[in-house]
Design an enzyme around this catalytic site. Structure first.
Site, mmCIF file in Angstrom:
data_model
loop_
_atom_site.group_PDB
_atom_site.id
_atom_site.type_symbol
_atom_site.label_atom_id
_atom_site.label_comp_id
_atom_site.label_asym_id
_atom_site.label_seq_id
_atom_site.Cartn_x
_atom_site.Cartn_y
_atom_site.Cartn_z
ATOM 1 N N PRO A 35 0.795 -1.229 0.000
ATOM 2 C CA PRO A 35 0.000 0.000 0.000
ATOM 3 C C PRO A 35 0.829 1.282 0.000
ATOM 4 O O PRO A 35 1.884 1.355 0.636
ATOM 5 C CB PRO A 35 -0.810 -0.101 1.302
ATOM 6 C CG PRO A 35 -0.047 -1.041 2.157
ATOM 7 C CD PRO A 35 0.584 -2.029 1.220
ATOM 8 N N ASN A 36 0.322 2.238 -0.745
ATOM 9 C CA ASN A 36 0.883 3.595 -0.861
ATOM 10 C C ASN A 36 2.148 3.668 -1.701
ATOM 11 O O ASN A 36 2.645 4.770 -1.966
ATOM 12 C CB ASN A 36 1.129 4.227 0.532
ATOM 13 C CG ASN A 36 -0.139 4.341 1.330
ATOM 14 O OD1 ASN A 36 -1.110 4.912 0.838
ATOM 15 N ND2 ASN A 36 -0.167 3.779 2.525
ATOM 16 N N ARG A 89 5.492 10.948 -2.563
ATOM 17 C CA ARG A 89 5.125 10.641 -1.171
ATOM 18 C C ARG A 89 6.364 10.704 -0.279
ATOM 19 O O ARG A 89 7.333 9.970 -0.510
ATOM 20 C CB ARG A 89 4.559 9.231 -1.152
ATOM 21 C CG ARG A 89 4.416 8.634 0.218
ATOM 22 C CD ARG A 89 4.166 7.132 0.144
ATOM 23 N NE ARG A 89 3.984 6.626 1.478
ATOM 24 C CZ ARG A 89 4.336 5.412 1.889
ATOM 25 N NH1 ARG A 89 4.880 4.562 1.042
ATOM 26 N NH2 ARG A 89 4.158 5.048 3.126
ATOM 27 N N TYR A 142 11.502 8.354 1.249
ATOM 28 C CA TYR A 142 11.417 7.297 0.231
ATOM 29 C C TYR A 142 12.094 7.643 -1.092
ATOM 30 O O TYR A 142 12.160 6.780 -1.981
ATOM 31 C CB TYR A 142 9.946 6.928 -0.007
ATOM 32 C CG TYR A 142 9.267 6.399 1.236
ATOM 33 C CD1 TYR A 142 9.769 5.272 1.886
ATOM 34 C CD2 TYR A 142 8.155 7.028 1.784
ATOM 35 C CE1 TYR A 142 9.172 4.784 3.040
ATOM 36 C CE2 TYR A 142 7.548 6.545 2.932
ATOM 37 C CZ TYR A 142 8.065 5.420 3.564
ATOM 38 O OH TYR A 142 7.472 4.940 4.711
ATOM 39 N N ASN A 191 7.822 -5.781 -1.130
ATOM 40 C CA ASN A 191 7.809 -4.672 -0.186
ATOM 41 C C ASN A 191 6.357 -4.568 0.257
ATOM 42 O O ASN A 191 5.517 -3.992 -0.443
ATOM 43 C CB ASN A 191 8.274 -3.361 -0.835
ATOM 44 C CG ASN A 191 8.305 -2.221 0.184
ATOM 45 O OD1 ASN A 191 7.836 -2.375 1.309
ATOM 46 N ND2 ASN A 191 8.848 -1.088 -0.205
ATOM 47 N N ALA A 251 3.246 -0.919 4.727
ATOM 48 C CA ALA A 251 2.704 -0.917 6.097
ATOM 49 C C ALA A 251 2.229 -2.295 6.547
ATOM 50 O O ALA A 251 2.266 -2.607 7.748
ATOM 51 C CB ALA A 251 1.557 0.085 6.185
ATOM 52 N N GLU A 255 12.350 -9.865 1.243
ATOM 53 C CA GLU A 255 11.634 -8.680 1.721
ATOM 54 C C GLU A 255 12.524 -7.457 1.526
ATOM 55 O O GLU A 255 13.712 -7.499 1.888
ATOM 56 C CB GLU A 255 11.340 -8.880 3.215
ATOM 57 C CG GLU A 255 10.772 -7.666 3.904
ATOM 58 C CD GLU A 255 10.636 -7.863 5.420
ATOM 59 O OE1 GLU A 255 11.024 -8.945 5.947
ATOM 60 O OE2 GLU A 255 10.167 -6.920 6.072
ATOM 61 N N HIS A 299 12.745 -2.986 1.765
ATOM 62 C CA HIS A 299 12.175 -1.699 2.162
ATOM 63 C C HIS A 299 13.102 -0.595 1.685
ATOM 64 O O HIS A 299 14.336 -0.720 1.798
ATOM 65 C CB HIS A 299 12.033 -1.601 3.687
ATOM 66 C CG HIS A 299 11.097 -2.636 4.220
ATOM 67 N ND1 HIS A 299 9.727 -2.520 4.124
ATOM 68 C CD2 HIS A 299 11.344 -3.835 4.804
ATOM 69 C CE1 HIS A 299 9.178 -3.606 4.637
ATOM 70 N NE2 HIS A 299 10.136 -4.413 5.054
ATOM 71 N N ARG A 345 13.603 3.891 12.310
ATOM 72 C CA ARG A 345 12.406 4.739 12.308
ATOM 73 C C ARG A 345 11.560 4.496 13.564
ATOM 74 O O ARG A 345 12.065 4.044 14.576
ATOM 75 C CB ARG A 345 11.643 4.493 11.005
ATOM 76 C CG ARG A 345 12.505 4.815 9.777
ATOM 77 C CD ARG A 345 11.745 4.685 8.482
ATOM 78 N NE ARG A 345 10.601 5.592 8.453
ATOM 79 C CZ ARG A 345 9.571 5.480 7.595
ATOM 80 N NH1 ARG A 345 9.552 4.494 6.719
ATOM 81 N NH2 ARG A 345 8.587 6.347 7.641
HETATM 82 C C1 DQA Z 1 8.355 0.866 3.652
HETATM 83 C C2 DQA Z 1 8.465 1.048 5.168
HETATM 84 C C3 DQA Z 1 7.103 0.879 5.831
HETATM 85 O O1 DQA Z 1 7.227 1.079 7.236
HETATM 86 C C4 DQA Z 1 6.113 1.891 5.298
HETATM 87 O O2 DQA Z 1 4.839 1.675 5.852
HETATM 88 C C5 DQA Z 1 6.071 1.940 3.822
HETATM 89 C C6 DQA Z 1 7.305 1.773 3.050
HETATM 90 C C7 DQA Z 1 9.678 1.135 2.950
HETATM 91 O O3 DQA Z 1 9.816 0.716 1.797
HETATM 92 O O4 DQA Z 1 10.567 1.792 3.519
HETATM 93 O O5 DQA Z 1 5.035 2.216 3.230
HETATM 94 O O6 DQA Z 1 8.001 -0.492 3.400
#
Ligand code: DQA
Length: 159
Positions: A26-27, A34, A39, A90, A93, A114, A116, A123
């Site tokens: 998501p997002n 964003r 990011y 990835n 959240a 995985e 990120h 964080r």
């Molecule tokens: C994320 C880290 C997550 O905590 C966050 O909710 C994201 C992006 C990252 O790629 O750094 O949406 O997965």
């Protein structure tokens, strides 16, 4: 004279080891605009294009998928069984909250890496826990868009 038998082939009909499913949670569709301090400025399209060109170099095929919905991500992971050799994910959240995504990863019995963009361990406390970390083959965090590329290199060794 002993009859010669063919060496067992690792390539079976329909075997899909060299196909990798990339799942963006998501997002991540908003990357590029964003929270760019966290990011970076690469868009999801930029990241997918960079992954495609690395995949060509590594001789693997990619399918990239993004969803904001937990259930759709679970269904997509389930659908990878028998169709893909591994998953680069990835989960955004959902990394920190989703037992369902974790269970889907366990259910498909495929190598999963995985990634990120940010270093989740630097964080907020709630981001320090990944429900995937102990069920994946490996984790790459904190290298921005390069986390995906490093993760793909690692996963390509496993498929
Ligand atoms: C994320 C880290 C997550 O905590 C966050 O909710 C994201 C992006 C990252 O790629 O750094 O949406 O997965």
């Amino acid at each position: 004279m002993a009859k010669k038998t063919a060496a067992p082939s690792t390539v079976q009909a329909g075997y899909t080891a060299a196909r990798i499913l990339v799942v963006h949670g998501p997002n991540l569709n908003l990357l590029g605009s964003r929270e760019t301090d966290t990011y970076g400025v690469s868009t999801l399209e930029d990241i997918n294009a960079a992954l495609e060109s690395l995949a060509a170099e590594l001789a693997v095929d990619l399918e990239a998928y993004q969803s904001n919905s937990e259930g759709e991500i679970v269904s997509k992971i389930q659908s990878a069984r028998g169709r893909f050799g591994g998953i680069l994910i990835n989960a955004a959240a959902y990394t920190h909250t989703s037992v369902a995504v974790r269970d889907a990863v366990l259910a498909v019995s495929l190598p999963v890496v995985e990634v990120h963009l940010s270093n989740i361990y630097k964080r907020e406390d709630f981001r320090h826990r990944s429900l995937l970390s102990d069920v994946v083959a490996g984790q790459v965090v904190g290298f921005g868009a390069s986390s995906y590329l490093l993760g793909l290199r690692g996963l390509a060794e496993l498929v």
